[in-house]
Design a protein around this motif. Structure first.
Motif, PDB file in Angstrom:
ATOM      1  N   LEU A 220       0.756  -1.194   0.096  1.00 26.20           N
ATOM      2  CA  LEU A 220      -0.023  -0.065   0.067  1.00 26.20           C
ATOM      3  C   LEU A 220       1.011   1.205  -0.121  1.00 26.20           C
ATOM      4  O   LEU A 220       0.484   2.176  -0.722  1.00 26.20           O
ATOM      5  CB  LEU A 220      -0.794   0.024   1.350  1.00 26.20           C
ATOM      6  CG  LEU A 220      -1.806   1.118   1.250  1.00 26.20           C
ATOM      7  CD1 LEU A 220      -2.643   1.487   0.054  1.00 26.20           C
ATOM      8  CD2 LEU A 220      -2.864   1.088   2.510  1.00 26.20           C
ATOM      9  N   ALA A 221       1.858   1.215   0.786  1.00 29.32           N
ATOM     10  CA  ALA A 221       2.877   2.451   0.678  1.00 29.32           C
ATOM     11  C   ALA A 221       3.434   2.748  -0.586  1.00 29.32           C
ATOM     12  O   ALA A 221       3.402   3.878  -0.956  1.00 29.32           O
ATOM     13  CB  ALA A 221       3.762   1.798   1.719  1.00 29.32           C
ATOM     14  N   TYR A 222       4.037   1.541  -1.323  1.00 28.93           N
ATOM     15  CA  TYR A 222       4.129   1.647  -2.907  1.00 28.93           C
ATOM     16  C   TYR A 222       3.288   2.242  -3.668  1.00 28.93           C
ATOM     17  O   TYR A 222       3.681   3.132  -4.483  1.00 28.93           O
ATOM     18  CB  TYR A 222       4.649   0.258  -3.381  1.00 28.93           C
ATOM     19  CG  TYR A 222       5.111   0.255  -4.706  1.00 28.93           C
ATOM     20  CD1 TYR A 222       6.475   0.327  -4.760  1.00 28.93           C
ATOM     21  CD2 TYR A 222       4.378  -0.110  -5.786  1.00 28.93           C
ATOM     22  CE1 TYR A 222       6.982   0.232  -6.158  1.00 28.93           C
ATOM     23  CE2 TYR A 222       5.031  -0.407  -7.098  1.00 28.93           C
ATOM     24  CZ  TYR A 222       6.256   0.086  -7.267  1.00 28.93           C
ATOM     25  OH  TYR A 222       6.912   0.002  -8.296  1.00 28.93           O
ATOM     26  N   GLU A 238       8.377   2.929   6.048  1.00 26.15           N
ATOM     27  CA  GLU A 238       9.053   2.652   7.165  1.00 26.15           C
ATOM     28  C   GLU A 238       8.475   1.945   8.393  1.00 26.15           C
ATOM     29  O   GLU A 238       9.016   1.064   9.258  1.00 26.15           O
ATOM     30  CB  GLU A 238       9.410   4.151   7.781  1.00 26.15           C
ATOM     31  CG  GLU A 238      10.787   4.644   6.669  1.00 26.15           C
ATOM     32  CD  GLU A 238      11.060   5.930   7.191  1.00 26.15           C
ATOM     33  OE1 GLU A 238      10.537   6.640   8.180  1.00 26.15           O
ATOM     34  OE2 GLU A 238      12.189   6.441   6.748  1.00 26.15           O
ATOM     35  N   ALA A 239       7.331   2.350   8.686  1.00 29.80           N
ATOM     36  CA  ALA A 239       6.473   1.678   9.758  1.00 29.80           C
ATOM     37  C   ALA A 239       6.170   0.133   9.366  1.00 29.80           C
ATOM     38  O   ALA A 239       6.288  -0.562  10.448  1.00 29.80           O
ATOM     39  CB  ALA A 239       5.098   2.421   9.999  1.00 29.80           C
ATOM     40  N   ALA A 240       5.993  -0.110   8.141  1.00 28.70           N
ATOM     41  CA  ALA A 240       5.765  -1.684   7.793  1.00 28.70           C
ATOM     42  C   ALA A 240       7.193  -2.416   8.060  1.00 28.70           C
ATOM     43  O   ALA A 240       7.221  -3.330   8.600  1.00 28.70           O
ATOM     44  CB  ALA A 240       5.470  -1.836   6.199  1.00 28.70           C
ATOM     45  N   ALA A 241       8.470  -1.805   7.842  1.00 28.43           N
ATOM     46  CA  ALA A 241       9.685  -2.381   8.044  1.00 28.43           C
ATOM     47  C   ALA A 241       9.861  -2.526   9.280  1.00 28.43           C
ATOM     48  O   ALA A 241      10.613  -3.614   9.914  1.00 28.43           O
ATOM     49  CB  ALA A 241      10.903  -1.491   7.283  1.00 28.43           C
ATOM     50  N   ASP A 258      13.607  -2.143   0.234  1.00 26.03           N
ATOM     51  CA  ASP A 258      13.686  -1.652  -1.192  1.00 26.03           C
ATOM     52  C   ASP A 258      12.525  -0.729  -1.183  1.00 26.03           C
ATOM     53  O   ASP A 258      12.467   0.180  -1.991  1.00 26.03           O
ATOM     54  CB  ASP A 258      13.297  -2.951  -1.798  1.00 26.03           C
ATOM     55  CG  ASP A 258      14.695  -2.984  -2.908  1.00 26.03           C
ATOM     56  OD1 ASP A 258      15.831  -2.294  -2.674  1.00 26.03           O
ATOM     57  OD2 ASP A 258      14.486  -3.863  -3.918  1.00 26.03           O
ATOM     58  N   ARG A 259      11.306  -1.045  -0.683  1.00 29.12           N
ATOM     59  CA  ARG A 259      10.226  -0.251  -0.857  1.00 29.12           C
ATOM     60  C   ARG A 259      10.281   1.187   0.042  1.00 29.12           C
ATOM     61  O   ARG A 259       9.998   2.082  -0.439  1.00 29.12           O
ATOM     62  CB  ARG A 259       8.787  -0.998  -0.169  1.00 29.12           C
ATOM     63  CG  ARG A 259       8.456  -2.170  -1.009  1.00 29.12           C
ATOM     64  CD  ARG A 259       7.205  -2.662  -0.266  1.00 29.12           C
ATOM     65  NE  ARG A 259       6.837  -3.994  -1.119  1.00 29.12           N
ATOM     66  CZ  ARG A 259       6.041  -5.021  -0.750  1.00 29.12           C
ATOM     67  NH1 ARG A 259       5.815  -5.077   0.554  1.00 29.12           N
ATOM     68  NH2 ARG A 259       5.665  -6.056  -1.785  1.00 29.12           N
ATOM     69  N   VAL A 260      11.336   1.057   1.322  1.00 27.56           N
ATOM     70  CA  VAL A 260      11.520   2.292   1.889  1.00 27.56           C
ATOM     71  C   VAL A 260      12.313   3.115   1.010  1.00 27.56           C
ATOM     72  O   VAL A 260      12.225   4.483   0.876  1.00 27.56           O
ATOM     73  CB  VAL A 260      12.314   1.995   3.221  1.00 27.56           C
ATOM     74  CG1 VAL A 260      12.812   3.295   3.796  1.00 27.56           C
ATOM     75  CG2 VAL A 260      11.204   1.343   4.206  1.00 27.56           C
ATOM     76  N   ALA A 261      13.424   2.521   0.218  1.00 31.55           N
ATOM     77  CA  ALA A 261      14.116   3.192  -0.633  1.00 31.55           C
ATOM     78  C   ALA A 261      13.351   3.718  -1.564  1.00 31.55           C
ATOM     79  O   ALA A 261      13.634   5.002  -2.232  1.00 31.55           O
ATOM     80  CB  ALA A 261      15.084   2.248  -1.178  1.00 31.55           C
ATOM     81  N   TRP A 262      12.364   3.157  -2.298  1.00 29.92           N
ATOM     82  CA  TRP A 262      11.560   3.689  -3.353  1.00 29.92           C
ATOM     83  C   TRP A 262      10.748   4.885  -2.765  1.00 29.92           C
ATOM     84  O   TRP A 262      10.563   5.828  -3.564  1.00 29.92           O
ATOM     85  CB  TRP A 262      10.587   2.444  -4.004  1.00 29.92           C
ATOM     86  CG  TRP A 262      10.022   3.300  -5.074  1.00 29.92           C
ATOM     87  CD1 TRP A 262       8.650   3.479  -5.144  1.00 29.92           C
ATOM     88  CD2 TRP A 262      10.242   3.757  -6.352  1.00 29.92           C
ATOM     89  NE1 TRP A 262       8.040   3.783  -6.419  1.00 29.92           N
ATOM     90  CE2 TRP A 262       9.171   4.115  -7.108  1.00 29.92           C
ATOM     91  CE3 TRP A 262      11.614   3.710  -7.042  1.00 29.92           C
ATOM     92  CZ2 TRP A 262       9.358   4.476  -8.286  1.00 29.92           C
ATOM     93  CZ3 TRP A 262      11.670   4.336  -8.146  1.00 29.92           C
ATOM     94  CH2 TRP A 262      10.758   4.698  -9.095  1.00 29.92           C
ATOM     95  N   ALA A 263      10.155   4.835  -1.523  1.00 29.81           N
ATOM     96  CA  ALA A 263       9.304   5.654  -0.952  1.00 29.81           C
ATOM     97  C   ALA A 263      10.138   7.049  -0.940  1.00 29.81           C
ATOM     98  O   ALA A 263       9.732   8.370  -1.108  1.00 29.81           O
ATOM     99  CB  ALA A 263       8.749   5.292   0.415  1.00 29.81           C
ATOM    100  N   HIS A 264      11.339   6.900  -0.245  1.00 27.41           N
ATOM    101  CA  HIS A 264      12.181   8.169  -0.226  1.00 27.41           C
ATOM    102  C   HIS A 264      12.733   8.687  -1.620  1.00 27.41           C
ATOM    103  O   HIS A 264      12.781   9.893  -1.669  1.00 27.41           O
ATOM    104  CB  HIS A 264      13.629   7.977   0.566  1.00 27.41           C
ATOM    105  CG  HIS A 264      13.462   7.811   1.967  1.00 27.41           C
ATOM    106  ND1 HIS A 264      12.969   8.733   2.846  1.00 27.41           N
ATOM    107  CD2 HIS A 264      13.393   6.523   2.976  1.00 27.41           C
ATOM    108  CE1 HIS A 264      12.927   8.400   4.134  1.00 27.41           C
ATOM    109  NE2 HIS A 264      13.118   7.042   4.192  1.00 27.41           N
TER     110      HIS A 264
END
Length: 412
Positions: A220-222, A238-241, A258-264
């Motif tokens: 969902l963050a993605y 970040e909360a998910a990780a 990886d999803r954190v990286a993409w979000a940033h």
């Protein structure tokens, strides 16, 4: 101008065409034959399927070519044009009714008794849907995906289960929520996707599976990151990780990072993005103390390199992106047409950033060709991104030719 209704109609029409075993070119040719004119082209079929236009006079010929009732197509077209009395003839247009806000999934007090075999059967269906998503687009899978999630929720609500069986069923509902959300998002149905993800998050948390809950929340963050909610995307990724914690299998933590990286990256925060990429690679290199979940079967070193390259492209670092994408694309199965189109789109942008417009134009043609027959809003959007990027080089003959042939896609 497209909207949710016309896009839904386009997905519906594309699914009918593929069900009839026709390419866009073949359907255009058959419509010309059925009508006795030569005024339908592949481009016009593509406009219908992208929701740019809704066919009117062509409906009876479409019914003939696609072997569906004319009345069904009329109803679908009326829905696309905004008639609130009409409905789109698909199994379900929304998932909101499955789990309204604040409601928990609860098993029934009477009905069929379920056991481990039923959990295993549902797990097999969820995994089959994941594998189908590897080779089919969201518009093709959305009907079966909705049915699977509805079936799983109904099964849980209308059966008698032990605590262990109930937990197992909730895990499978969580997994289905994730893959159905992903499929709906690919089809451009973002509201339905978010409902599916929320069902999956709630089910995974009720089951006590924090790693699965993190996977669904990260998905969902993605979606948020890619659709304008960049700050929310960072916070949720970040909360998910963090929810998964350090005990999650390394492959899962690598995916979450990886999803954190993409979000940033989408939030234009390069330093946190690069740190998260490095941490993802470190996680994948760790020795696993627990087995990786089935849903993480696709996460490997190549997939991390794809995300590296996408981040590098978005951060305008083409000299790092181009070699990674070129190597990964050389190893990728051609049956994965959607991923090929997506990854080539980033390669095209990276080549443009590297001042290689001729090669970028060549990749752009491949992206448009691959995405033309896919019922995927992701690939359609990426094709538009690539063509828009090439406008800077429209004086280059190869680029000018691509824009003349496909520039109309930028108007959708």
């Amino acid at each position: 101008m497209t909207n949710d209704r016309t896009r839904s109609f386009g997905d519906y029409l594309a699914a009918l065409r593929r069900g009839a075993g026709l390419s866009q070119n073949q359907m255009a040719a058959r419509l010309c034959l059925a009508s006795g004119t030569a005024s339908v082209t592949r481009s016009e079929v593509s406009r219908w399927e992208r929701g740019v236009r809704v066919p009117g006079a062509w409906l009876p010929f479409l019914a003939q070519v696609l072997a569906v009732p004319h009345s069904e197509l009329r109803q679908a077209a009326a829905y696309a044009r905004g008639d609130d009395r009409a409905q789109l003839p698909v199994p379900s247009r929304t998932l909101a009714d499955l789990l309204p806000d604040g409601e928990r999934l609860t098993p029934g007090e009477s009905g069929r008794h379920l056991g481990a075999a039923d959990v295993a059967e549902l797990a097999g269906r969820a995994h089959a849907l994941r594998l189908a998503d590897d080779v089919l687009s969201g518009g093709d899978l959305i009907g079966p995906a909705y049915r699977e999630l509805h079936r799983a929720v109904d099964l849980y609500r209308n059966a008698v289960v032990s605590e262990a069986t109930g937990q197992g069923l909730l895990v499978q509902i969580g997994e289905l929520g994730q893959i159905v959300g992903w499929i709906a998002s690919d089809a451009g149905r973002l509201a339905d996707a978010e409902h599916a993800y929320r069902i999956g998050i709630d089910a995974a948390r009720q089951a006590g599976d924090t790693t699965l809950a993190a996977n669904v929340a990260g998905s969902l963050a993605y979606q948020w990151s890619n659709n304008g909610r960049t700050r929310d995307g960072v916070a949720l990724a970040e909360a998910a990780a963090q929810e998964a914690g350090g005990d999650a299998p390394p492959v899962a933590r690598a995916l979450f990072l990886d999803r954190v990286a993409w979000a940033h990256t989408r939030a234009e925060q390069p330093q946190p993005a690069m740190r998260a990429l490095a941490m993802a690679h470190e996680a994948l290199s760790e020795e696993a103390r627990t087995p990786a979940p089935d849903w993480a079967y696709w996460v490997d070193r190549s997939e991390l390199e794809v995300m590296d390259a996408r981040v590098f492209t978005e951060l305008r670092r083409p000299l790092r992106a181009v070699p990674l994408l070129t190597r990964v694309l050389g190893q990728y199965a051609p049956t994965h047409a959607r991923e090929m189109a997506l990854y080539r789109s980033w390669l095209a942008v990276a080549l443009a950033d590297a001042n290689e417009p001729e090669q970028a134009a060549e990749e752009a043609r491949r992206v448009v060709a691959l995405s033309g027959d896919l019922a995927s809003e992701r690939t359609a959007d990426r094709a538009r991104v690539v063509l828009a990027r090439l406008r800077e080089y429209e004086a280059v003959p190869e680029v000018d030719a691509v824009l003349r042939d496909h520039g109309h896609l930028l108007l959708t």
